[in-house]
Design a protein around this motif. Structure first.
Motif, PDB file in Angstrom:
ATOM      1  N   PRO A 161       0.376  -1.184  -0.232  1.00 31.29           N
ATOM      2  CA  PRO A 161      -0.258  -0.002   0.058  1.00 31.29           C
ATOM      3  C   PRO A 161       0.682   1.232  -0.010  1.00 31.29           C
TER       4      PRO A 161
ATOM      5  N   PHE B 259       1.058   5.769  -0.043  1.00 32.48           N
ATOM      6  CA  PHE B 259       0.277   6.826   0.013  1.00 32.48           C
ATOM      7  C   PHE B 259       1.322   7.456   0.441  1.00 32.48           C
TER       8      PHE B 259
ATOM      9  N   GLU C 251       4.302   8.392  -1.170  1.00 29.84           N
ATOM     10  CA  GLU C 251       5.700   7.944  -0.159  1.00 29.84           C
ATOM     11  C   GLU C 251       6.437   8.108  -1.507  1.00 29.84           C
TER      12      GLU C 251
ATOM     13  N   ASP D 272      -2.814   5.081  -2.563  1.00 27.15           N
ATOM     14  CA  ASP D 272      -4.150   5.235  -1.413  1.00 27.15           C
ATOM     15  C   ASP D 272      -4.593   6.777  -1.655  1.00 27.15           C
TER      16      ASP D 272
ATOM     17  N   ASN E   5      -8.276   8.655  -0.005  1.00 24.88           N
ATOM     18  CA  ASN E   5      -7.313   7.655   0.206  1.00 24.88           C
ATOM     19  C   ASN E   5      -8.458   6.554   1.808  1.00 24.88           C
TER      20      ASN E   5
ATOM     21  N   ALA F 241       5.615   0.696   1.823  1.00 23.58           N
ATOM     22  CA  ALA F 241       6.596   1.187   1.125  1.00 23.58           C
ATOM     23  C   ALA F 241       7.605   1.927   2.013  1.00 23.58           C
ATOM     24  N   ASP F 242       7.447   2.395   3.232  1.00 21.68           N
ATOM     25  CA  ASP F 242       8.448   3.444   3.433  1.00 21.68           C
ATOM     26  C   ASP F 242      10.183   3.005   3.478  1.00 21.68           C
TER      27      ASP F 242
ATOM     28  N   GLN G  92      10.532   0.414   5.558  1.00 24.90           N
ATOM     29  CA  GLN G  92      10.801  -0.267   7.722  1.00 24.90           C
ATOM     30  C   GLN G  92      11.234  -1.636   7.094  1.00 24.90           C
TER      31      GLN G  92
ATOM     32  N   ARG H 253       5.341   5.855  20.226  1.00 30.69           N
ATOM     33  CA  ARG H 253       5.091   5.066  19.613  1.00 30.69           C
ATOM     34  C   ARG H 253       5.710   3.444  19.847  1.00 30.69           C
TER      35      ARG H 253
ATOM     36  N   ARG I 272      11.915   4.686   8.885  1.00 35.29           N
ATOM     37  CA  ARG I 272      11.608   5.091   7.754  1.00 35.29           C
ATOM     38  C   ARG I 272      12.367   5.949   7.498  1.00 35.29           C
TER      39      ARG I 272
ATOM     40  N   SER J  53       5.553   9.165   9.210  1.00 31.56           N
ATOM     41  CA  SER J  53       5.047   8.332  10.039  1.00 31.56           C
ATOM     42  C   SER J  53       2.795   8.714   8.941  1.00 31.56           C
ATOM     43  N   LYS J  54       2.284   8.099   8.349  1.00 29.35           N
ATOM     44  CA  LYS J  54       0.955   8.333   7.861  1.00 29.35           C
ATOM     45  C   LYS J  54      -0.061   8.293   8.606  1.00 29.35           C
TER      46      LYS J  54
ATOM     47  N   LYS K 130      -5.432   8.825  13.806  1.00 25.14           N
ATOM     48  CA  LYS K 130      -5.637   6.406  13.214  1.00 25.14           C
ATOM     49  C   LYS K 130      -5.193   6.280  13.433  1.00 25.14           C
TER      50      LYS K 130
HETATM   51  N1  UDP Z   1      -0.720   3.664   4.054  1.00 23.63           N
HETATM   52  C1  UDP Z   1      -1.466   3.538   2.931  1.00 23.63           C
HETATM   53  N2  UDP Z   1      -2.638   4.900   3.753  1.00 23.63           N
HETATM   54  C2  UDP Z   1      -3.003   5.549   4.864  1.00 23.63           C
HETATM   55  C3  UDP Z   1      -1.656   6.225   5.552  1.00 23.63           C
HETATM   56  C4  UDP Z   1      -0.360   4.262   5.075  1.00 23.63           C
HETATM   57  O1  UDP Z   1      -1.398   3.270   2.213  1.00 23.63           O
HETATM   58  O2  UDP Z   1      -3.936   5.934   5.310  1.00 23.63           O
HETATM   59  C5  UDP Z   1       0.674   3.122   4.016  1.00 23.63           C
HETATM   60  C6  UDP Z   1       1.784   3.328   3.736  1.00 23.63           C
HETATM   61  O3  UDP Z   1       2.270   4.437   2.408  1.00 23.63           O
HETATM   62  C7  UDP Z   1       3.136   3.158   3.540  1.00 23.63           C
HETATM   63  C8  UDP Z   1       1.927   2.059   5.018  1.00 23.63           C
HETATM   64  O4  UDP Z   1       0.672   1.880   4.497  1.00 23.63           O
HETATM   65  O5  UDP Z   1       3.231   2.133   3.161  1.00 23.63           O
HETATM   66  C9  UDP Z   1       2.499   1.545   6.542  1.00 23.63           C
HETATM   67  O6  UDP Z   1       2.521   3.609   6.977  1.00 23.63           O
HETATM   68  P1  UDP Z   1       3.495   4.257   7.489  1.00 23.63           P
HETATM   69  O7  UDP Z   1       4.372   4.270   8.024  1.00 23.63           O
HETATM   70  O8  UDP Z   1       3.329   5.636   8.001  1.00 23.63           O
HETATM   71  O9  UDP Z   1       3.022   3.910   8.881  1.00 23.63           O
HETATM   72  P2  UDP Z   1       3.702   3.620  10.371  1.00 23.63           P
HETATM   73  O10 UDP Z   1       4.961   2.611  10.162  1.00 23.63           O
HETATM   74  O11 UDP Z   1       3.942   4.898  11.365  1.00 23.63           O
HETATM   75  O12 UDP Z   1       3.054   2.493  11.168  1.00 23.63           O
END
Ligand code: UDP
Ligand code: MG
Length: 312
Positions: free
Chosen positions: A8, A10, A12, A41, A70, A94-95, A97, A130, A198, A203-204, A209
């Protein structure tokens, strides 16, 4: 097709090229046939265009689902689950991580007979806040549901196709994919995976959320919060009855009492706020029922690239 990778995306744009080259290298090295389905997304940066370039570059490996807005990470993953062609399905962020080089490790466990393999992060590279909040929700989930996993937040996971098909068949709205997969799996397992900070961007997930997501998990898998409320209600009503009896006798033998006004307020405020939490909690469950009853589409696709039959 052996393996479908679902990612997914969003906003990136800064991560995608590096991700794609590392993913291709890692997947080619495995010697299995593979595809990657990117789900855009509703990004409002260049992610959509970059993903289209990938489709043109390696049309035999890359597919794209482009959303109209989204709809959230888990919904994005579901839309890809509905269209995978691999026997094994891997999810990944996608980030960067989740290192794509770890996918082989997950597939090995699947080959050994497991049907849902989750990664747990050896050394998690996120903010202390977190990580701390994550510990609390992992603990709450462990106590309240019968889902046993070390790291529910890690999205680097692999599933056999039948598990993915079962997830697609549940017509839930607010679903938490790793937990759902766990409940459908006959042989779930976990492997340790690397985790990186990241690479680019932030973070998204806002705090709001994140809270919503964890409510999805708890309300989706247990009624314990509601039951705790019922038990608390019983206990306080027994306590209040005892107090009524006590004050009744006191009034007869010692006369009316006028002191203790603020103690009364304190108790009252506490009980009223607990009751408000209870109403909110019921709302969390009822709201989710409402969404299912409305039966609106979970997501809307603007365009798909690389699928046969237009991805329908
Ligand atoms: N993502 C998405 N839609 C959203 C939020 C996040 O597709 O509304 C994707 C984002 O691009 C990433 C993955 O979900 O590939 C995880 O998001 P993020 O890294 O922001 O979350 P975290 O690692 O902080 O939990
Ligand atoms: Mg991330």
């Amino acid at each position: 097709m052996d393996v479908s990778v679902v990612i997914p995306v969003f906003n990136e744009e800064g991560n995608l090229r590096k991700l794609f080259s590392r993913l291709c290298a890692a997947m080619d090295a495995l010697g299995r046939s593979w595809e990657v389905i990117f789900v855009n997304d509703g990004s409002n940066d260049k992610s959509g265009e970059i993903l289209r370039e990938f489709c043109a570059e390696r049309p035999e490996n890359v597919k794209l689902i482009d959303f109209n807005g989204n709809f959230g990470q888990h919904t994005a993953i579901i839309s890809a689950f509905e269209r995978v062609s691999g026997d094994i399905v891997v999810t990944l962020d996608a980030d960067l991580q989740n290192p794509p080089e770890e996918i082989g490790k997950l597939l090995e466990r699947i080959d050994q007979g497991c049907d849902a393999v989750g990664g747990y992060r050896k050394q998690r590279e996120d903010s202390p806040l977190r990580k701390y909040a994550s510990k609390i929700v992992n603990f709450a989930r462990d106590k309240m549901t019968n889902i046993r996993m070390k790291d529910q937040g890690c999205m680097l996971r692999a599933y056999r196709r039948n598990i993915v098909d079962a997830i697609v068949r549940t017509n839930e709205r607010s679903m938490f994919i790793p937990a759902l997969a766990y409940t459908f799996a006959a042989r779930p397992d976990e492997v340790e995976v690397e985790h990186a900070a990241r690479a680019v961007g932030e973070s998204k997930y806002s705090l709001y959320k994140l809270v919503r997501l964890n409510f999805d998990l708890i309300t989706g898998f247990t009624l314990v919060p509601l039951q705790l409320f019922t038990i608390f209600g019983f206990l306080t009503s027994i306590g209040s009855l005892a107090l009524v009896v006590l004050l009744f006798f006191r009034r007869f033998f010692l006369g009316a009492e006028a002191e203790g006004l603020f103690t009364l307020f304190a108790i009252l405020f506490f009980l009223v706020s607990v009751a408000m939490v209870g109403i909110g909690l019921i709302g969390e469950y009822v709201g989710r029922i409402y969404q299912v009853v409305q039966a609106r589409p979970k997501y809307i696709i603007k365009e798909t690239v690389g699928f046969k039959n237009d991805g329908k």
